[in-house]
Enzyme design. Sequence first.
Site, mmCIF file in Angstrom:
data_model
loop_
_atom_site.group_PDB
_atom_site.id
_atom_site.type_symbol
_atom_site.label_atom_id
_atom_site.label_comp_id
_atom_site.label_asym_id
_atom_site.label_seq_id
_atom_site.Cartn_x
_atom_site.Cartn_y
_atom_site.Cartn_z
ATOM 1 C CB ALA B 12 -5.786 11.881 8.963
ATOM 2 C CD GLU B 36 -14.868 17.607 7.048
ATOM 3 O OE1 GLU B 36 -13.682 17.739 7.375
ATOM 4 O OE2 GLU B 36 -15.251 17.556 5.845
ATOM 5 C CB SER B 42 -11.550 10.279 11.943
ATOM 6 O OG SER B 42 -11.390 11.456 12.695
ATOM 7 C CB CYS B 46 -5.309 4.979 2.041
ATOM 8 S SG CYS B 46 -4.713 6.318 3.037
ATOM 9 N NE ARG B 73 -12.051 9.282 22.198
ATOM 10 C CZ ARG B 73 -12.800 8.253 21.848
ATOM 11 N NH1 ARG B 73 -13.951 8.437 21.231
ATOM 12 N NH2 ARG B 73 -12.405 7.014 22.106
ATOM 13 C CB VAL B 83 -13.300 27.668 7.888
ATOM 14 C CG1 VAL B 83 -12.503 28.961 8.118
ATOM 15 C CG2 VAL B 83 -13.631 27.003 9.221
ATOM 16 N NE ARG B 450 27.587 -9.306 -0.606
ATOM 17 C CZ ARG B 450 27.499 -10.597 -0.933
ATOM 18 N NH1 ARG B 450 26.472 -11.336 -0.520
ATOM 19 N NH2 ARG B 450 28.431 -11.144 -1.682
#
Lengths: 459, 459
Positions: B12, B36, B42, B46, B73, B83, B450
């Site tokens: 994400a 990655e 992505s 959850c 993209r 890494v 209240r």
Amino acid sequence: MSERLVVIGGDAAGMSAASQARRLKKPAELEIVAFERGSFTSYSACGIPYWVSGAVPERDDLIARTPEEHRARDIDLRMRTEVTEIDPAGRRVRARDLDSGAEGWTAYDKLVIATGARPLRPPLPGIDAPGVHGVQNLGDGQALLDTLEATEGRRAVVVGAGYIGLEMAEALLRRGYEVTVVNRGEQPMSTLDPDMGRLVDAAMSGMGVTMVNDTEVTAVLTGDDGRARAVATKDAEFPADVVVLGIGVEPETELARAAGLPVGEHGGLLTDLSMRVRGPVADGAIWAGGDCVEVLDLVWGRERHIALGTHANKHGQVIGANVGGGYATFPGVVGTAVSKVCDLEIARTGLREKDARAAGLQYVTVTIESTSRAGYYPGAAPMTVKMLAERRTGRLLGTQIVGREGAGKRVDVAAVALTAGMTVEQMTALDLGYAPPYSPVWDPVLVAARKATAAVRAA
Amino acid sequence: MSERLVVIGGDAAGMSAASQARRLKKPAELEIVAFERGSFTSYSACGIPYWVSGAVPERDDLIARTPEEHRARDIDLRMRTEVTEIDPAGRRVRARDLDSGAEGWTAYDKLVIATGARPLRPPLPGIDAPGVHGVQNLGDGQALLDTLEATEGRRAVVVGAGYIGLEMAEALLRRGYEVTVVNRGEQPMSTLDPDMGRLVDAAMSGMGVTMVNDTEVTAVLTGDDGRARAVATKDAEFPADVVVLGIGVEPETELARAAGLPVGEHGGLLTDLSMRVRGPVADGAIWAGGDCVEVLDLVWGRERHIALGTHANKHGQVIGANVGGGYATFPGVVGTAVSKVCDLEIARTGLREKDARAAGLQYVTVTIESTSRAGYYPGAAPMTVKMLAERRTGRLLGTQIVGREGAGKRVDVAAVALTAGMTVEQMTALDLGYAPPYSPVWDPVLVAARKATAAVRAA
């Protein structure tokens, strides 16, 4: 030394005020007399469509507190007793027992006016014929149910496409009627912008309701028996076995105006922030709340008339605190409203485009599509969110949502953000609840806020 | 002259940052390389419980954007590439292809660390045995599903009673398992106060889950085949055909720490408000976001570690804007979380009682019962709302809600009010959406506000 509080009107605002005052002051300190011209107290008018539909089985389910329950709390409640005059100089009201006709003056130290609103009823031929029904109070609801019971035909025409009109359309659909909604506006739900109203129009048609927009009713046509048989417009006739009017309300303030109390441009009483009626005539001794007052629109910066039970209850609490010797204020509204028609959820808060223009505000507007849950989660339903933000400052001005389950109450986030004066960019960082059954990872309101942020930057 | 952005982590935060940066800068201006170590990008971690339960049919339903879509993209995405070292002084990272073993340095002008979190896995005997499963990533989910497929027995033990543990309990229930939840705390959902956690405990038991609280797991016992056969505590053994670990996560920051980057007391990277890693080592060229960072708790006034996809996405957006030459900040969180277990809805925002004490705040607390809809409307479900307000100032400090349908997302109102620094008395006037299908005439959050207002006055 005991004081006397007189309350005119036995529904939400009046009886909330009386109850709250009673909590704060004992009977020996404060006598409370309440006049109600009808036969019911403290009921949910908002629930009438669900009683008519059959979803709520009994009329009494809608009554939060009966006259007997109020009396048990030491409130001297006089039912079927209409106040016919307020004498502010003499600090007294004249009331008439509707059954006996007996009339007399009652003195007050403090007065609460909670006379509510009355349905608009245009002076059209046939509008008072049997078979034509308003749905303002429990008596109206019972009369409509009696007509439905007695009528064989299954064609219903609803006049008006605001939330009451649409909720009544659903109620009649559920009872098996063919429903036609005749609407003066170009789209239903004039509390939305036209583009969002068109979504409601399409959804209503999809449910099987015949929507006739942009049409003025000219008459209710009656049959030989004198009963309503059709609703006529300039161009057409819509056969009707029953006609329901849902064309809005206006503040019931004749009594107050006759007494010289100040009303605003929408005909509602004008109060200060403690809900005390303004001006020298009221002389600081008269409070007013509920559907008979105008309230400050915090976004618009002027008074509006919004008849809603939730406001009436808040007004009553504030009035009760103040007349009971405490302190509370009602700061105003941001114009939030939600409605549900079958599985369609409709919500709005803040300003529409035409409101913003009328308020002298320049704005940008964005509209996004999203879903009620994570896209992969079962039952994720589409929703459309429209957002208005002020040009340059980026302050949120309004939000409208049309969708299915899980859409409507999302407007509350925008309502709180409006109240807090947040910008749409500040909103993009709001820490809203996220889990797949509740929301996509970006809540639809945040998606709209992001797009609005970009629009403000580009404007 | 082209710059190079390197991103570590393809979920994400990392890929949101990369995507947002790409929107702002063309490939000729900004080269983007992302590493990655796993096989997916992505995806919604959850959503794993709903995939395991069968509510979400396919693993790929949880993937928002595939490696191919990112590459289309103009993001140079290197999958299954880990890494192994960050060299901030040399502005380069060393990465290893997990398949070929090839290793090499890649220079960066700007670096984004989005290494996420790793599940806590206490060093207990048997914890690594076959049949013991975490549910942190898609691979874990697939492994668990494979085990469920291959296992005949129908006894499941879930270790941990936070939201992941409870969601997994539901998933296993739905698959027909007898489920036991073994929980170290006195109540499930330690993110709630104990009194609210007890409501969750009772509801879970009511669903047929065996809740074993206040119990430390001492070992996973294995059979002759080496597979998990039971979960052992000091006093008991719980037979298990499958064991699921849901005991929380910790920031995955070994790489960053080895490079000398600053971490906070919870082990997460520390950033400024633009999500740039603090301090001289990062030298203004390194950003971090998602589950590997600590974020400012706006109510508590200190950093916390909260692993949530919605925050990770926001961080990614902010980082992407900033590394793409724009400007955005992440001001912090108020600690909002919602969960759903069967029809139980659990929500919280702000501080618990023990947090408030730890923060040096004095507070009052109130708890109320209300319903999700008008009491007379079909489907009105009970809910409990607890609210904390600061002593004297009356500022809202926290809200917890346990209920059924319509309860959970109501916490958003409190989340926005917390962000705006509202007092509970200010909240009582909030103009929230009201209609019988959505709320009683006083929204449950307002009822709590209240009561909290009265408690502040009395304190």
